[in-house]
Scaffold this motif. Structure first.
Motif, PDB file in Angstrom:
ATOM      1  N   ILE A 109       7.842  73.749 -30.172  1.00 42.14           N
ATOM      2  CA  ILE A 109       8.257  73.121 -28.912  1.00 42.14           C
ATOM      3  C   ILE A 109       9.441  73.872 -28.321  1.00 42.14           C
ATOM      4  O   ILE A 109      10.454  74.072 -28.998  1.00 42.14           O
ATOM      5  CB  ILE A 109       8.617  71.648 -29.166  1.00 42.14           C
ATOM      6  CG1 ILE A 109       7.409  70.920 -29.768  1.00 42.14           C
ATOM      7  CG2 ILE A 109       9.059  70.970 -27.870  1.00 42.14           C
ATOM      8  CD1 ILE A 109       7.724  69.529 -30.272  1.00 42.14           C
ATOM      9  N   PRO A 110       9.340  74.305 -27.059  1.00 42.20           N
ATOM     10  CA  PRO A 110      10.490  74.961 -26.422  1.00 42.20           C
ATOM     11  C   PRO A 110      11.717  74.046 -26.387  1.00 42.20           C
ATOM     12  O   PRO A 110      11.612  72.829 -26.573  1.00 42.20           O
ATOM     13  CB  PRO A 110       9.975  75.267 -25.006  1.00 42.20           C
ATOM     14  CG  PRO A 110       8.486  75.297 -25.128  1.00 42.20           C
ATOM     15  CD  PRO A 110       8.160  74.273 -26.186  1.00 42.20           C
ATOM     16  N   ASP A 111      12.856  74.630 -26.106  1.00 39.37           N
ATOM     17  CA  ASP A 111      14.099  73.859 -26.117  1.00 39.37           C
ATOM     18  C   ASP A 111      14.117  72.756 -25.061  1.00 39.37           C
ATOM     19  O   ASP A 111      14.761  71.718 -25.262  1.00 39.37           O
ATOM     20  CB  ASP A 111      15.296  74.792 -25.886  1.00 39.37           C
ATOM     21  CG  ASP A 111      15.572  75.675 -27.080  1.00 39.37           C
ATOM     22  OD1 ASP A 111      15.110  75.349 -28.188  1.00 39.37           O
ATOM     23  OD2 ASP A 111      16.256  76.708 -26.902  1.00 39.37           O
ATOM     24  N   ARG A 112      13.455  72.988 -23.927  1.00 40.51           N
ATOM     25  CA  ARG A 112      13.464  72.006 -22.842  1.00 40.51           C
ATOM     26  C   ARG A 112      12.023  71.754 -22.403  1.00 40.51           C
ATOM     27  O   ARG A 112      11.323  72.691 -21.995  1.00 40.51           O
ATOM     28  CB  ARG A 112      14.302  72.503 -21.666  1.00 40.51           C
ATOM     29  CG  ARG A 112      15.782  72.711 -22.032  1.00 40.51           C
ATOM     30  CD  ARG A 112      16.579  73.275 -20.873  1.00 40.51           C
ATOM     31  NE  ARG A 112      16.004  74.511 -20.367  1.00 40.51           N
ATOM     32  CZ  ARG A 112      16.177  75.713 -20.930  1.00 40.51           C
ATOM     33  NH1 ARG A 112      16.880  75.839 -22.044  1.00 40.51           N
ATOM     34  NH2 ARG A 112      15.624  76.785 -20.384  1.00 40.51           N
ATOM     35  N   VAL A 113      11.616  70.497 -22.448  1.00 42.66           N
ATOM     36  CA  VAL A 113      10.255  70.102 -22.079  1.00 42.66           C
ATOM     37  C   VAL A 113      10.339  68.910 -21.133  1.00 42.66           C
ATOM     38  O   VAL A 113      11.073  67.946 -21.395  1.00 42.66           O
ATOM     39  CB  VAL A 113       9.419  69.725 -23.317  1.00 42.66           C
ATOM     40  CG1 VAL A 113       8.049  69.188 -22.904  1.00 42.66           C
ATOM     41  CG2 VAL A 113       9.276  70.919 -24.245  1.00 42.66           C
ATOM     42  N   VAL A 114       9.574  68.971 -20.052  1.00 38.94           N
ATOM     43  CA  VAL A 114       9.482  67.865 -19.099  1.00 38.94           C
ATOM     44  C   VAL A 114       8.029  67.404 -19.029  1.00 38.94           C
ATOM     45  O   VAL A 114       7.129  68.207 -18.774  1.00 38.94           O
ATOM     46  CB  VAL A 114       9.952  68.292 -17.691  1.00 38.94           C
ATOM     47  CG1 VAL A 114       9.673  67.189 -16.672  1.00 38.94           C
ATOM     48  CG2 VAL A 114      11.435  68.643 -17.703  1.00 38.94           C
ATOM     49  N   MET A 115       7.816  66.121 -19.274  1.00 37.20           N
ATOM     50  CA  MET A 115       6.500  65.524 -19.073  1.00 37.20           C
ATOM     51  C   MET A 115       6.403  65.107 -17.616  1.00 37.20           C
ATOM     52  O   MET A 115       6.918  64.069 -17.204  1.00 37.20           O
ATOM     53  CB  MET A 115       6.300  64.330 -20.007  1.00 37.20           C
ATOM     54  CG  MET A 115       6.357  64.665 -21.490  1.00 37.20           C
ATOM     55  SD  MET A 115       5.089  65.839 -22.021  1.00 37.20           S
ATOM     56  CE  MET A 115       3.600  64.879 -21.738  1.00 37.20           C
ATOM     57  N   ALA A 169       5.162  57.422 -24.899  1.00 43.33           N
ATOM     58  CA  ALA A 169       6.527  57.785 -24.516  1.00 43.33           C
ATOM     59  C   ALA A 169       7.370  58.089 -25.750  1.00 43.33           C
ATOM     60  O   ALA A 169       8.092  59.092 -25.802  1.00 43.33           O
ATOM     61  CB  ALA A 169       7.166  56.668 -23.695  1.00 43.33           C
ATOM     62  N   LEU A 170       7.267  57.234 -26.751  1.00 42.02           N
ATOM     63  CA  LEU A 170       8.055  57.445 -27.964  1.00 42.02           C
ATOM     64  C   LEU A 170       7.648  58.724 -28.684  1.00 42.02           C
ATOM     65  O   LEU A 170       8.501  59.431 -29.240  1.00 42.02           O
ATOM     66  CB  LEU A 170       7.920  56.236 -28.884  1.00 42.02           C
ATOM     67  CG  LEU A 170       8.560  54.937 -28.361  1.00 42.02           C
ATOM     68  CD1 LEU A 170       8.200  53.764 -29.265  1.00 42.02           C
ATOM     69  CD2 LEU A 170      10.066  55.084 -28.237  1.00 42.02           C
ATOM     70  N   GLU A 171       6.358  59.048 -28.679  1.00 40.11           N
ATOM     71  CA  GLU A 171       5.897  60.299 -29.287  1.00 40.11           C
ATOM     72  C   GLU A 171       6.503  61.505 -28.570  1.00 40.11           C
ATOM     73  O   GLU A 171       6.945  62.477 -29.201  1.00 40.11           O
ATOM     74  CB  GLU A 171       4.367  60.373 -29.232  1.00 40.11           C
ATOM     75  CG  GLU A 171       3.650  59.376 -30.106  1.00 40.11           C
ATOM     76  CD  GLU A 171       3.550  59.836 -31.555  1.00 40.11           C
ATOM     77  OE1 GLU A 171       4.147  60.863 -31.913  1.00 40.11           O
ATOM     78  OE2 GLU A 171       2.876  59.138 -32.337  1.00 40.11           O
ATOM     79  N   CYS A 172       6.522  61.464 -27.236  1.00 40.58           N
ATOM     80  CA  CYS A 172       7.096  62.571 -26.460  1.00 40.58           C
ATOM     81  C   CYS A 172       8.603  62.663 -26.676  1.00 40.58           C
ATOM     82  O   CYS A 172       9.158  63.760 -26.834  1.00 40.58           O
ATOM     83  CB  CYS A 172       6.782  62.389 -24.976  1.00 40.58           C
ATOM     84  SG  CYS A 172       5.037  62.483 -24.556  1.00 40.58           S
TER      85      CYS A 172
END
Length: 287
Positions: free
Chosen positions: A169-175, A185-188
């Motif tokens: 996973i990259p350092d910054r992720v936006v869903m 939501a909790l998984e993300c």
């Protein structure tokens, strides 16, 4: 269509600035721009939406996003191939397009790689392996250039998580336009993602999104339009634009029972963290 025809009235300005972290200023209707860029930015700024992430979905729109970000300091770019577009490409064409996205991602005007991800609503099983390959390559590009990964996820929650877990996973992720319930939501959130809520969180039939919002820590909440799509209530079904963000922000404040000033400031701070720090000048003329 004229510039003003069919557009809702501007809402009351927000008490502090926020960012529309996902917008398509270049989207065309009947061969013309929905709103000229200068007017779109002016309208947004007048209601407190002072910065915009312009998101590419193919090579043309990604290149356009970079140029727009170079010209306007209120704008930064995200570049990518939309998963539905990737699914329609044969392997040599996809390879060439991904190579160009990699080149664009190196530009200082680019803060994010996206929207990429998986879309099982419009793409059937035959196209999903190519979508997954494209998604993996975009993750590698985001990691290589230290860009935020912006994920489009439609009817593909489990596979989105599986690909992220497999690739790293990259350092910054936006869903982008978060579309799941509280469990997803909790998984993300467990994987470090920011959850971006669009006008859909205002829809009467979207209580599951409001439940997801309630379990999201305040420092992970973002707001977006996905304009010209997903117009918030009370204007659902009409064209969307960044100047309508205040409707969504006010609904979020109501759901979370928060002071509007504090929420705006938190969203603004969150967006700066999500996209790699404060907006910096990258050659644009607008301040």
């Amino acid at each position: 269509m004229t510039v003003t025809e069919g557009w809702p009235e501007a809402p009351a300005p927000l008490p502090a600035p926020v960012v529309d972290n996902h917008c398509h200023l270049d989207h065309r209707i009947k061969g013309g721009l929905l709103i000229p860029v200068e007017e779109a930015l002016d309208r947004a700024a007048a209601v407190g939406v002072t910065r915009i992430v312009q998101v590419g979905c193919d090579l043309e729109s990604s290149e356009w996003a970079v140029e727009a970000a170079r010209e306007h300091d209120a704008v930064v770019a995200a570049v990518a191939l939309h998963p539905n577009d990737a699914a329609r490409m044969d392997d040599p064409v996809l390879d060439g397009a991904l190579s160009r996205i990699d080149e664009l991602a190196a530009d200082p005007a680019v803060r994010a790689v996206g929207e990429t991800g998986l879309d099982y609503f419009r793409t059937g099983p035959e196209g999903r392996p190519r979508q997954q390959r494209s998604f993996r390559e975009h993750i590698a590009i985001a990691t290589r250039h230290d860009r935020t990964l912006v994920i489009h996820d439609r009817d593909a929650h489990d596979d989105v998580l599986a690909v992220l877990d497999d690739t790293g996973i990259p350092d910054r992720v936006v869903m982008h336009c978060f579309s799941g319930g509280p469990e997803f939501a909790l998984e993300c959130l467990e994987r470090g993602a920011f959850l971006s809520f669009a006008g859909t969180v205002t829809f009467k039939n979207a209580e599951y999104l409001r439940e997801a919002l309630r379990v999201t820590p305040l420092d992970r909440v973002l707001v977006e339009t996905d304009a010209p799509f997903l117009t918030p209530e009370p204007y659902r079904g009409r064209p969307n634009a960044s100047f309508l963000v205040p409707h969504t922000v006010r609904r979020i404040a109501d759901v979370l029972d928060l002071d509007l000033v504090s929420l705006c400031r938190q969203i603004d701070e969150n967006t700066s963290r999500a996209f790699g720090g404060p907006w910096a000048s990258h050659g644009g003329q607008r301040t």
